[in-house]
Design a protein around this motif. Structure first.
Motif, PDB file in Angstrom:
ATOM      1  N   LEU A   1      -5.304   6.367   5.042  1.00  0.00           N
ATOM      2  CA  LEU A   1      -6.751   6.492   4.827  1.00  0.00           C
ATOM      3  C   LEU A   1      -7.471   5.186   5.154  1.00  0.00           C
ATOM      4  N   CYS A   2      -6.932   4.078   4.678  1.00  0.00           N
ATOM      5  CA  CYS A   2      -7.561   2.779   4.953  1.00  0.00           C
ATOM      6  C   CYS A   2      -7.495   2.420   6.435  1.00  0.00           C
TER       7      CYS A   2
ATOM      8  N   TRP B   1       0.844  -1.188   0.000  1.00  0.00           N
ATOM      9  CA  TRP B   1       0.000   0.000   0.000  1.00  0.00           C
ATOM     10  C   TRP B   1       0.887   1.249   0.000  1.00  0.00           C
ATOM     11  N   SER B   2       0.466   2.270  -0.703  1.00  0.00           N
ATOM     12  CA  SER B   2       1.193   3.549  -0.613  1.00  0.00           C
ATOM     13  C   SER B   2       0.871   4.174   0.743  1.00  0.00           C
TER      14      SER B   2
ATOM     15  N   VAL C   1      -2.644   5.902   1.025  1.00  0.00           N
ATOM     16  CA  VAL C   1      -3.711   4.904   1.009  1.00  0.00           C
ATOM     17  C   VAL C   1      -3.719   4.122   2.317  1.00  0.00           C
TER      18      VAL C   1
END
Length: 165
Positions: A82-83, A75-76, A79
């Motif tokens: 946020l996730c 995952w960046s 991201v």
């Protein structure tokens, strides 16, 4: 790595301690402010039951979220953050609602309102630090314990401190 742990194992332990320590601190704070009385034993038993449910549901849902996370390095950073916020909201709704449901049903709403802010703080911290320390979706056990136990412990300490409430 000497003793690697998968992401779902890491989130399982994190969910367990997050479901155990902050609710315990909230319940202890409530019991300390209400004082002693005939009802103290009844409230204590109710709070212990609610705490056990929060812990068990937090553990199971933490494992589920860990499986969904997979390798955090895939995952960046934006991201991931946020996730992790969304995961925190979901974890707070599920575990706080389940624990509060024991408290006369209506307590589910109160449980959600108590658990979501805690999870919104805890999950991004854990996700970012877990990603920084993991390799291929695995984290060494000696690095996992300070994260999985330390973040919920510090939140519980803040709840019990005199500056809050």
């Amino acid at each position: 790595m000497l003793e690697p742990r998968t992401t779902d194992e890491a989130y399982t332990w994190f969910g367990t301690f997050l479901g155990l320590l902050p609710p315990f601190a909230i319940f202890a704070r409530i019991l300390l402010h209400t004082g002693e009385g005939a009802d103290a034993l009844g409230w204590t038993l109710l709070f212990v039951t609610m705490n056990a449910v929060c812990c068990l549901v937090g553990r199971k849902f933490g494992a589920y979220l860990g499986r969904r996370m997979g390798d955090p390095r895939a995952w960046s950073w934006p991201v991931l953050v946020l996730c992790s916020l969304l995961m925190g909201v979901a974890w707070g709704v599920v575990s706080g609602g389940a624990g509060g449901l024991v408290g006369f049903g209506v307590g589910a709403i109160v449980g959600i309102f108590c658990a979501v802010p805690v999870a919104l703080v805890a999950f991004p911290f854990f996700a970012v630090l877990h990603r920084a320390l993991s390799h291929g979706g695995m984290i060494e056990e000696r690095q996992l314990w300070p994260l999985a136990l330390g973040i919920p412990f510090n939140i519980a300490a803040l709840i019990l401190s005199r500056g809050i409430y």
